[in-house]
Design a protein around this motif. Structure first.
Motif, short mmCIF file in Angstrom:
data_model
loop_
_atom_site.label_atom_id
_atom_site.label_comp_id
_atom_site.label_asym_id
_atom_site.label_seq_id
_atom_site.Cartn_x
_atom_site.Cartn_y
_atom_site.Cartn_z
N GLY A 6 0.83 -1.20 0.00
CA GLY A 6 0.00 0.00 0.00
C GLY A 6 0.86 1.24 0.00
N ILE A 7 0.40 2.26 -0.68
CA ILE A 7 1.12 3.54 -0.71
C ILE A 7 0.09 4.66 -0.61
CG2 ILE A 7 1.15 3.67 -3.23
CD1 ILE A 7 4.00 4.90 -2.93
N GLU A 8 0.46 5.73 0.09
CA GLU A 8 -0.45 6.87 0.23
C GLU A 8 0.35 8.15 0.30
OE1 GLU A 8 -4.08 8.91 0.64
OE2 GLU A 8 -3.65 6.89 -0.02
N ALA A 9 -0.14 9.19 -0.36
CA ALA A 9 0.45 10.52 -0.33
C ALA A 9 -0.59 11.49 0.24
CB ALA A 9 0.86 10.97 -1.73
N VAL A 10 -0.14 12.37 1.13
CA VAL A 10 -1.03 13.35 1.76
C VAL A 10 -0.41 14.73 1.62
CG1 VAL A 10 -2.07 14.08 3.94
CG2 VAL A 10 -1.90 11.65 3.41
N GLU A 11 -1.17 15.66 1.08
CA GLU A 11 -0.71 17.04 0.97
C GLU A 11 -0.76 17.67 2.37
OE1 GLU A 11 -1.94 21.12 -1.34
OE2 GLU A 11 -2.69 19.20 -2.11
N ILE A 12 0.38 18.09 2.87
CA ILE A 12 0.49 18.56 4.25
C ILE A 12 -0.39 19.78 4.51
CG2 ILE A 12 2.07 19.47 6.00
CD1 ILE A 12 4.28 17.74 4.57
N SER A 13 -0.40 20.75 3.62
CA SER A 13 -1.19 21.98 3.83
C SER A 13 -2.69 21.65 3.88
CB SER A 13 -0.90 23.01 2.75
OG SER A 13 -1.29 22.53 1.48
N ARG A 14 -3.12 20.74 3.04
CA ARG A 14 -4.53 20.34 3.04
C ARG A 14 -4.90 19.62 4.34
NH1 ARG A 14 -7.24 16.37 -1.30
NH2 ARG A 14 -9.38 16.85 -0.80
N PHE A 15 -3.98 18.77 4.82
CA PHE A 15 -4.21 18.06 6.07
C PHE A 15 -4.26 19.06 7.24
CE2 PHE A 15 -3.19 15.31 9.65
CZ PHE A 15 -4.03 14.24 9.41
N GLN A 42 6.98 18.16 18.21
CA GLN A 42 7.80 18.53 17.06
C GLN A 42 7.49 19.96 16.61
OE1 GLN A 42 10.21 16.19 16.09
NE2 GLN A 42 9.34 15.35 17.98
N ARG A 43 8.43 20.55 15.87
CA ARG A 43 8.27 21.94 15.43
C ARG A 43 7.05 22.14 14.55
NH1 ARG A 43 11.86 23.15 11.48
NH2 ARG A 43 10.68 24.59 10.25
N ARG A 44 6.76 21.20 13.66
CA ARG A 44 5.60 21.29 12.76
C ARG A 44 4.76 20.02 12.91
NH1 ARG A 44 7.17 22.23 7.00
NH2 ARG A 44 4.93 22.52 6.81
N PRO A 45 3.89 19.98 13.90
CA PRO A 45 3.11 18.76 14.16
C PRO A 45 2.33 18.26 12.95
CG PRO A 45 2.76 20.37 15.90
CD PRO A 45 3.57 21.05 14.84
N GLU A 46 1.83 19.15 12.11
CA GLU A 46 1.02 18.73 10.97
C GLU A 46 1.81 17.86 9.99
OE1 GLU A 46 2.88 22.65 9.71
OE2 GLU A 46 1.95 21.91 11.54
N VAL A 47 3.11 18.07 9.90
CA VAL A 47 3.94 17.26 9.02
C VAL A 47 3.95 15.81 9.52
CG1 VAL A 47 6.31 16.86 8.22
CG2 VAL A 47 5.38 19.19 8.29
N HIS A 48 4.15 15.65 10.80
CA HIS A 48 4.26 14.31 11.39
C HIS A 48 2.91 13.63 11.50
CE1 HIS A 48 8.45 15.20 12.04
NE2 HIS A 48 8.07 16.39 12.45
N LEU A 49 1.87 14.40 11.78
CA LEU A 49 0.52 13.83 11.81
C LEU A 49 0.11 13.36 10.41
CD1 LEU A 49 -1.25 16.36 14.19
CD2 LEU A 49 -0.82 13.94 14.67
N SER A 50 0.39 14.16 9.40
CA SER A 50 0.02 13.77 8.03
C SER A 50 0.80 12.52 7.59
CB SER A 50 0.22 14.91 7.04
OG SER A 50 1.58 15.25 6.92
N ALA A 51 2.04 12.39 8.01
CA ALA A 51 2.83 11.20 7.68
C ALA A 51 2.24 9.97 8.35
CB ALA A 51 4.28 11.39 8.10
#
Length: 114
Positions: A6-15, A42-51
């Protein structure tokens, strides 16, 4: 033998916008307390949450079924390698790779059996 990939890509700004619109309720439905605490440190939580969101979706694709998001937790081992923790996984081996760059979080999961 590989059972699924499985593979998934998430746009960070949209998330990030989705989190801002739906607030902590959305975050609480998708992530465990441990994931939330680590990402918020973390400095940018949205990056790590989206990952982590991308990782969970890639797992569901590889398994060919959906689980509750909070039944699976993305953790790191002593060397910093990501993996899944959860009792409902039901596979001999699950390999996870995550990255984020150029505004996108990407995750790939390989599910194998012996």
């Amino acid at each position: 033998m590989i059972l699924g990939v499985g593979i998934e890509a998430v746009e960070i700004s949209r998330f990030k916008k989705a989190i801002e619109r739906r607030g902590e309720r959305l975050v609480g439905r998708l992530f465990t307390k441990g994931e939330i605490a680590w990402c918020n440190s973390q400095r940018r939580p949205e990056v790590h949450l989206s990952a982590r969101f991308a990782a969970k979706v890639s797992l569901f694709k590889a398994l060919g079924r959906t689980l509750r998001f909070k039944d699976v937790e993305v953790v790191k081992d002593a060397l910093g390698r990501p993996s899944f923790r959860g009792s409902a996984l039901g596979a001999d081996s699950i390999t996870l790779s995550m990255t984020h760059d150029a505004g996108v979080s990407l995750a790939q999961t390989i599910v194998e059996t012996r």
